[in-house]
Design an enzyme around this catalytic site. Structure first.
Site, mmCIF file in Angstrom:
data_model
loop_
_atom_site.group_PDB
_atom_site.id
_atom_site.type_symbol
_atom_site.label_atom_id
_atom_site.label_comp_id
_atom_site.label_asym_id
_atom_site.label_seq_id
_atom_site.Cartn_x
_atom_site.Cartn_y
_atom_site.Cartn_z
ATOM 1 N N CYS A 150 -10.930 -7.026 7.215
ATOM 2 C CA CYS A 150 -11.298 -7.459 8.555
ATOM 3 C C CYS A 150 -12.553 -6.774 9.079
ATOM 4 C CB CYS A 150 -10.155 -7.166 9.533
ATOM 5 S SG CYS A 150 -8.555 -7.814 9.056
ATOM 6 N N LYS B 107 -10.652 1.616 -1.457
ATOM 7 C CA LYS B 107 -10.584 1.258 -0.041
ATOM 8 C C LYS B 107 -11.654 2.006 0.751
ATOM 9 C CE LYS B 107 -7.319 1.299 3.877
ATOM 10 N NZ LYS B 107 -5.957 1.691 4.294
ATOM 11 N N GLU C 199 0.843 -1.187 0.000
ATOM 12 C CA GLU C 199 0.000 0.000 0.000
ATOM 13 C C GLU C 199 0.884 1.244 0.000
ATOM 14 O OE1 GLU C 199 -3.951 1.646 2.336
ATOM 15 O OE2 GLU C 199 -2.646 0.190 3.344
#
Length: 248
Positions: free
Chosen positions: A224, A187, A82
């Site tokens: 997550c 994202k 990233e």
């Protein structure tokens, strides 16, 4: 610098219940991390020329490692870090010259390497596409994306005050001597990222491969935290032949 070839034989049996040892029940992937060459003063705006010069230094390293990976993997090319192309700690204004407008592969079929003239200011996309094409590998990379308001995917959403969307974005390119852009993921769960916007709605983005079925593209905390994970797990258990893999 850290280079990791995931001479990790990723057995699909561990995910989808495959029990045989046929060639298509596993693949070898590569994961790459490196010490990013940073903009030492990321809060100061720079020209597009200077931003490209900076990013090309990191892309030069990616190019070398992609060639190394091509000799050892059967499957995806390195999942690169990233912010690994442009760096971090930018402001909303100072990242402007690093942005490229990434077309939605679900709306438009585009090969940046073979059709560079179709979209302006897409030098990074072109180089990543050519990298995938040259090395005959799938390539997943992270880069910042600029999208105009309103978003086609969410036309009723409220635009940011400056009239544009800026996203932390994953892109994926197809192998088979091709380089086609096959996935774009924004994202959703940002982590101290003042230069980027949270997309109006969480995205569920996948791409298909001939060696391991469907890959889900996510990044960092989203894997997550959001409801996309629930969707992926439901897909895996609903149809074991779907072979949904997480890549991010």
């Amino acid at each position: 610098m850290l280079f990791v070839i995931a001479v990790v034989y990723v057995y699909l049996a561990s995910v989808v219940g495959v029990t045989d040892s046929t060639p298509d029940s596993w693949y070898v992937a590569a994961v790459y991390e490196h010490k990013v060459i940073l903009n030492l003063d990321p809060r100061v705006p720079v020209s597009r020329h200077d931003a490209l010069q900076h990013m090309q230094k990191n892309l030069d390293i990616y190019e070398e490692q992609a060639a190394r990976a091509a000799q050892q993997v059967w499957g995806p090319d390195p999942g690169v870090p990233e912010d690994g192309i442009h760096g971090f700690n930018f402001t909303r204004l100072s990242i402007t010259s690093y942005l490229e407008t990434i077309p939605d592969p679900q709306e438009e079929s585009w090969n940046p390497c073979m059709e560079p003239e179709r979209h302006n200011n897409t030098e990074v996309l072109q180089r990543l596409s050519c990298m995938a094409r040259r090395n005959n590998l799938y390539l997943v990379a992270n880069m910042p994306d600029l999208q105009p308001c309103p978003l086609k995917t969410s036309p009723s959403s409220t635009c940011p005050p400056d009239g544009r969307w800026q996203f932390n974005t994953n892109v994926a390119f197809r192998y088979m001597s091709d380089g086609l852009l096959v996935a774009r993921y924004h994202k959703h769960n940002l982590y101290f990222e003042a230069s980027c916007d949270t997309p109006p709605e969480p995205e569920i983005i996948t791409f298909d491969t001939p060696f391991a079925g469907k890959f889900w593209v996510a990044w960092s905390l989203p894997a997550c935290m959001d409801e996309c994970t629930t969707w992926i797990m439901n897909e895996i258990w609903r149809d074991q032949e779907n072979k949904v893999q997480c890549y991010g």
